[in-house]
Scaffold this active site. Structure first.
Site, PDB file in Angstrom:
ATOM      1  N   ASN A 140       0.788  -1.233   0.000  1.00 22.69           N
ATOM      2  CA  ASN A 140       0.000   0.000   0.000  1.00 22.69           C
ATOM      3  C   ASN A 140       0.821   1.285   0.000  1.00 22.69           C
ATOM      4  O   ASN A 140       0.294   2.367   0.244  1.00 22.69           O
ATOM      5  CB  ASN A 140      -0.976  -0.014   1.172  1.00 22.69           C
ATOM      6  CG  ASN A 140      -2.132  -0.964   0.897  1.00 22.69           C
ATOM      7  OD1 ASN A 140      -2.459  -1.216  -0.262  1.00 22.69           O
ATOM      8  ND2 ASN A 140      -2.729  -1.502   1.944  1.00 22.69           N
TER       9      ASN A 140
ATOM     10  N   TYR B 161       2.921   7.386   2.883  1.00 21.33           N
ATOM     11  CA  TYR B 161       2.973   6.061   3.510  1.00 21.33           C
ATOM     12  C   TYR B 161       1.977   5.105   2.834  1.00 21.33           C
ATOM     13  O   TYR B 161       2.310   3.954   2.513  1.00 21.33           O
ATOM     14  CB  TYR B 161       2.677   6.183   5.007  1.00 21.33           C
ATOM     15  CG  TYR B 161       2.649   4.857   5.714  1.00 21.33           C
ATOM     16  CD1 TYR B 161       3.799   4.087   5.810  1.00 21.33           C
ATOM     17  CD2 TYR B 161       1.465   4.368   6.254  1.00 21.33           C
ATOM     18  CE1 TYR B 161       3.776   2.850   6.428  1.00 21.33           C
ATOM     19  CE2 TYR B 161       1.437   3.140   6.888  1.00 21.33           C
ATOM     20  CZ  TYR B 161       2.585   2.382   6.970  1.00 21.33           C
ATOM     21  OH  TYR B 161       2.545   1.159   7.577  1.00 21.33           O
ATOM     22  N   HIS B 162       0.767   5.598   2.605  1.00 26.43           N
ATOM     23  CA  HIS B 162      -0.245   4.852   1.863  1.00 26.43           C
ATOM     24  C   HIS B 162      -0.612   5.626   0.599  1.00 26.43           C
ATOM     25  O   HIS B 162      -0.647   6.848   0.641  1.00 26.43           O
ATOM     26  CB  HIS B 162      -1.534   4.706   2.684  1.00 26.43           C
ATOM     27  CG  HIS B 162      -1.491   3.620   3.701  1.00 26.43           C
ATOM     28  ND1 HIS B 162      -2.369   3.567   4.754  1.00 26.43           N
ATOM     29  CD2 HIS B 162      -0.683   2.531   3.812  1.00 26.43           C
ATOM     30  CE1 HIS B 162      -2.103   2.496   5.485  1.00 26.43           C
ATOM     31  NE2 HIS B 162      -1.086   1.851   4.937  1.00 26.43           N
TER      32      HIS B 162
ATOM     33  N   TRP C  14       7.439  -0.077  -0.267  1.00 26.53           N
ATOM     34  CA  TRP C  14       8.454   0.987  -0.149  1.00 26.53           C
ATOM     35  C   TRP C  14       8.197   1.743   1.154  1.00 26.53           C
ATOM     36  O   TRP C  14       7.505   2.759   1.182  1.00 26.53           O
ATOM     37  CB  TRP C  14       8.391   1.926  -1.364  1.00 26.53           C
ATOM     38  CG  TRP C  14       9.501   2.932  -1.351  1.00 26.53           C
ATOM     39  CD1 TRP C  14       9.428   4.218  -0.901  1.00 26.53           C
ATOM     40  CD2 TRP C  14      10.857   2.728  -1.769  1.00 26.53           C
ATOM     41  NE1 TRP C  14      10.663   4.828  -1.009  1.00 26.53           N
ATOM     42  CE2 TRP C  14      11.556   3.931  -1.542  1.00 26.53           C
ATOM     43  CE3 TRP C  14      11.562   1.637  -2.289  1.00 26.53           C
ATOM     44  CZ2 TRP C  14      12.905   4.078  -1.835  1.00 26.53           C
ATOM     45  CZ3 TRP C  14      12.920   1.792  -2.584  1.00 26.53           C
ATOM     46  CH2 TRP C  14      13.562   2.994  -2.365  1.00 26.53           C
TER      47      TRP C  14
ATOM     48  N   HIS D 257       5.950  -3.620  13.718  1.00 24.01           N
ATOM     49  CA  HIS D 257       6.528  -4.035  12.444  1.00 24.01           C
ATOM     50  C   HIS D 257       7.944  -3.510  12.272  1.00 24.01           C
ATOM     51  O   HIS D 257       8.303  -2.488  12.819  1.00 24.01           O
ATOM     52  CB  HIS D 257       5.698  -3.506  11.278  1.00 24.01           C
ATOM     53  CG  HIS D 257       4.377  -4.156  11.153  1.00 24.01           C
ATOM     54  ND1 HIS D 257       4.169  -5.489  11.407  1.00 24.01           N
ATOM     55  CD2 HIS D 257       3.178  -3.665  10.795  1.00 24.01           C
ATOM     56  CE1 HIS D 257       2.899  -5.773  11.209  1.00 24.01           C
ATOM     57  NE2 HIS D 257       2.274  -4.679  10.851  1.00 24.01           N
TER      58      HIS D 257
HETATM   59  N1  CTP Z   1       3.987  -1.537   2.700  1.00 19.50           N
HETATM   60  C1  CTP Z   1       5.249  -1.058   2.355  1.00 19.50           C
HETATM   61  N2  CTP Z   1       5.519   0.278   2.411  1.00 19.50           N
HETATM   62  C2  CTP Z   1       4.590   1.160   2.823  1.00 19.50           C
HETATM   63  C3  CTP Z   1       3.307   0.693   3.198  1.00 19.50           C
HETATM   64  C4  CTP Z   1       3.041  -0.665   3.129  1.00 19.50           C
HETATM   65  O1  CTP Z   1       6.114  -1.847   2.006  1.00 19.50           O
HETATM   66  N3  CTP Z   1       4.890   2.470   2.853  1.00 19.50           N
HETATM   67  C5  CTP Z   1       3.684  -2.967   2.565  1.00 19.50           C
HETATM   68  C6  CTP Z   1       3.816  -3.741   3.885  1.00 19.50           C
HETATM   69  O2  CTP Z   1       4.307  -5.028   3.604  1.00 19.50           O
HETATM   70  C7  CTP Z   1       2.386  -3.805   4.376  1.00 19.50           C
HETATM   71  C8  CTP Z   1       1.598  -3.906   3.073  1.00 19.50           C
HETATM   72  O3  CTP Z   1       2.335  -3.093   2.149  1.00 19.50           O
HETATM   73  O4  CTP Z   1       2.108  -4.929   5.156  1.00 19.50           O
HETATM   74  C9  CTP Z   1       0.182  -3.404   3.216  1.00 19.50           C
HETATM   75  O5  CTP Z   1       0.188  -2.096   3.715  1.00 19.50           O
HETATM   76  P1  CTP Z   1      -0.669  -1.666   4.975  1.00 19.50           P
HETATM   77  O6  CTP Z   1      -2.087  -1.894   4.691  1.00 19.50           O
HETATM   78  O7  CTP Z   1      -0.222  -0.325   5.373  1.00 19.50           O
HETATM   79  O8  CTP Z   1      -0.189  -2.674   6.079  1.00 19.50           O
HETATM   80  P2  CTP Z   1      -0.116  -2.309   7.623  1.00 19.50           P
HETATM   81  O9  CTP Z   1      -0.976  -1.137   7.951  1.00 19.50           O
HETATM   82  O10 CTP Z   1       1.281  -2.280   8.045  1.00 19.50           O
HETATM   83  O11 CTP Z   1      -0.832  -3.450   8.242  1.00 19.50           O
HETATM   84  P3  CTP Z   1      -0.254  -4.812   8.674  1.00 19.50           P
HETATM   85  O12 CTP Z   1      -0.176  -4.651  10.138  1.00 19.50           O
HETATM   86  O13 CTP Z   1      -1.341  -5.663   8.224  1.00 19.50           O
HETATM   87  O14 CTP Z   1       0.996  -5.137   7.994  1.00 19.50           O
END
Ligand code: CTP
Length: 319
Positions: A109, A276-277, A263, A293
């Site tokens: 995401n 971030y998202h 990323w 994490h």
């Molecule tokens: N991710 C990433 N870099 C970001 C955001 C997300 O690499 N800036 C990857 C991570 O592997 C993450 C996945 O995309 O698990 C899905 O994103 P997200 O929904 O944000 O996961 P989280 O909120 O971290 O939830 P979880 O606790 O389920 O991992």
């Protein structure tokens, strides 16, 4: 079999805003990357020693009954009862039974997807995995639409659907669920006690409105098994992210695995800011101290696997 080498020292999971993105420059470049079939098969075999995605992707109906007591994986002292609704929604057979795909996309995401133009490429894969019910419609050009499996942490109900406080939010969630149109909805229901009501609300909604999704609830052993596998490869992950869980599961049924939207850094390879998202305003602080994490550490491992041809990371634009 030989060990998979996932090199690099163990660094703390704190995001260094100054040069992290330079350190993480992805090589080989997209056009030079080649799939390493031998290595992929070796990884699949190794992971199979710890877990079997076909089984661990979901608890099955035959193994639980309504009223059974489950201890939450991260809150061992807290328990839940298997409700009638949950029982109804447990699959009879694994949604991955005998499944094999040529190429799979796992879509993380990260905001790095914005302006990537990767939508078409992502949708061209045989099996597309997405995380946490991330929106697609408004971002189709960059993230695609095809969804074969989507995860949903219970916290998503709070973060993206206002804990269903009123009819409008309930309708929003319902529309999103209807749009899944037969795909697998993967709900980690047994991880943390905080999600108890949220899981029940979603289950109820699905049943009441006859939503066409194939629900799956990961096995109680999945988390520890995944952590065990990565530990033996010297990647010390406290709590694997959804993204890493999906990669680990996908090795079982995908021949080639392509990662997009992974990323976890605030700057891209050209030093431009990255959200971030791709779809909300959640901030980076969220990944460091507060969260269990260790995304940058996971990323390092994935990057190493990219270099060795076991998976392909795309962190820039698609051609
Ligand atoms: N991710 C990433 N870099 C970001 C955001 C997300 O690499 N800036 C990857 C991570 O592997 C993450 C996945 O995309 O698990 C899905 O994103 P997200 O929904 O944000 O996961 P989280 O909120 O971290 O939830 P979880 O606790 O389920 O991992």
């Amino acid at each position: 079999g030989a060990e998979v080498v996932i090199n690099g020292s163990l660094s703390p999971a704190v995001v260094d805003r100054s040069n992290e993105s330079i350190k993480h420059n992805i090589q080989p470049a997209s056009s030079k990357w080649r799939h390493n079939q031998t290595l992929s098969l070796r990884i699949r075999k190794q992971i199979l020693k710890f877990l079997d995605a076909e089984k661990d992707i979901s608890v099955l109906k035959g193994t639980l009954k309504p009223g059974d007591i489950i201890h939450y994986i991260f809150d061992r002292d807290s328990t839940m009862n298997v409700s009638q609704n949950l029982y109804e929604l447990l699959p009879r057979t694994s949604p991955l039974k005998n499944k094999h795909f040529g190429t799979c996309a796992i879509v993380g995401n990260s905001g790095v997807l914005l302006n990537s133009g990767c939508g078409q490429e992502i949708d061209a894969h045989s099996f597309v995995i997405r995380c946490n019910l991330a929106p697609v419609q408004e971002y189709a050009r960059d993230v695609g639409l095809k969804t074969d499996l989507v995860t949903m942490n219970p916290s998503v109900i709070q973060r993206a659907f206002e804990d269903l406080v009123n009819a409008t939010w309930r309708e929003k969630l319902l529309q999103r669920l209807h749009s899944l149109n037969g795909s697998i909805l993967w709900i980690p229901a047994f991880m943390a006690r905080g999600g108890k009501e949220r899981v029940e609300w979603v289950n109820e909604l699905i049943l009441k409105h006859h939503v066409n999704v194939r629900t799956a609830y990961p096995s109680l052993r999945l988390l520890h098994a995944v952590r065990g596998y990565w530990l033996t490869n010297k990647v010390h992950i406290k709590r694997p992210t959804t993204g890493l869980l999906m990669y680990t599961l996908a090795t079982r049924f995908c021949n080639e695995i392509y990662l997009y939207g992974f990323w976890p850094f605030p700057l891209d390879q050209n030093q431009n800011p990255v959200k971030y998202h791709y779809y909300d305003s959640l901030k980076y602080g969220y990944t460091s101290q507060a969260s269990p994490h260790t995304m940058p550490l996971e990323f390092k491992a994935l990057k190493s696997l990219h270099e060795q041809g076991a998976l392909k990371l795309t962190v820039g634009q698609c051609d």
